[in-house]
Design an enzyme around this catalytic site. Sequence first.
Site, short mmCIF file in Angstrom:
data_model
loop_
_atom_site.label_atom_id
_atom_site.label_comp_id
_atom_site.label_asym_id
_atom_site.label_seq_id
_atom_site.Cartn_x
_atom_site.Cartn_y
_atom_site.Cartn_z
N ASP A 1 93.57 108.89 124.89
CA ASP A 1 92.69 109.45 123.86
C ASP A 1 93.37 109.59 122.50
O ASP A 1 92.69 109.80 121.49
CB ASP A 1 92.17 110.83 124.29
CG ASP A 1 91.18 110.74 125.43
OD1 ASP A 1 90.44 109.75 125.48
OD2 ASP A 1 91.17 111.65 126.27
N MET B 1 85.54 106.41 126.57
CA MET B 1 86.10 107.72 126.83
C MET B 1 86.37 108.47 125.54
O MET B 1 86.50 107.88 124.47
CB MET B 1 87.38 107.60 127.66
CG MET B 1 87.11 107.29 129.13
SD MET B 1 88.63 107.32 130.13
CE MET B 1 87.90 107.28 131.77
#
Length: 340
Positions: free
Chosen positions: A126, A168
């Site tokens: 991330d 994501m």
Amino acid sequence: MSVGILTSGGDCPGLNAVIRASVFTGSKLYDLEFVGYRWGWKGLVENDTVPLGRPQVMGISKQGGTILGSSRTNPFDFGGVERVRQVMEEGGVDALIAIGGEGTLAAAQRLSAEGIHIVGVPKTIDNDLSATDYTFGFDTAVQIATDAMDRLRTTGDSHGRCMVAEVMGRHVGWIALHSGMAAGAHAILIPEQKTSIDQICSWVDSARSRGRAPLIAVAEGFKLDTMDDAHSERGLDAFGRPRLGGIGEYLAPMIEERLGIETRSTTLGHIQRGGTPTAYDRVLATRYGMAAIEMIREERWGEMVALHGTDIVKVPFSDALGKLKTVPQDRYDEARVLFG
């Protein structure tokens, strides 16, 4: 001197490159010995080990995942510092390299404060950890998402459809932002920016009016301006957090109903975590692994390696914890110019 290595939290491409670089550097330059703890902190508190020498790590930098295995175990649920110290003493392990994200580094910080000799290597696809410009795994995730969007565009063009690609990103939208820009998405929806369905449809309609098949990149944690919480239909995870996923499927019928354009959604999910790491991630992970050994040699306990610009630096765990690195407004604004 003996060094233990563990990988904890979600897996990501590049973990094996860190392990390889640490073992090669430590054994070749400083005659260090290594042991691997299987399944993250779980292996440490259970004393579940595997030998880590040069024969065990040869050629693994190109492999995805982690040869040590990983889990989301919290060592403080299984004896904490007392158990960790006991296992290390019984195994003759003098120091630890903990490779992981925010949860892993938070546990490492607590252990370090109690006197455990530990250094950290930041990992997350991330790219949301403070104190470092990039984490390995992010570049690979972006490349996988970009490749998927490129493929969605060709099928969208063939049928005149609007395609929604869900990637994501629970709290931050770095993957959506980078892959969306790379793929030429007509809208990028991220957790940091609540957006109305009217605005989304305006971007879609603008692209359609120019003869394009609209493409939307959306992070799993995105919220419409009418939503208080991120979309979740799958209950809670082991930490009591909602299992996200499905915002693309939620948006697609709304777009189709309002604009009359056939709309399809694809959720990439864990595909973004797997497979071969990109060259960039292999190099960054290798540099991190080598720097971790230098930290041990310098006894810089309670610190982790980080990337500032193109330089590898060492920073305290505290610099990386407590505040996520979110997408700043100016980065989103520059991408927004390309929407529609």
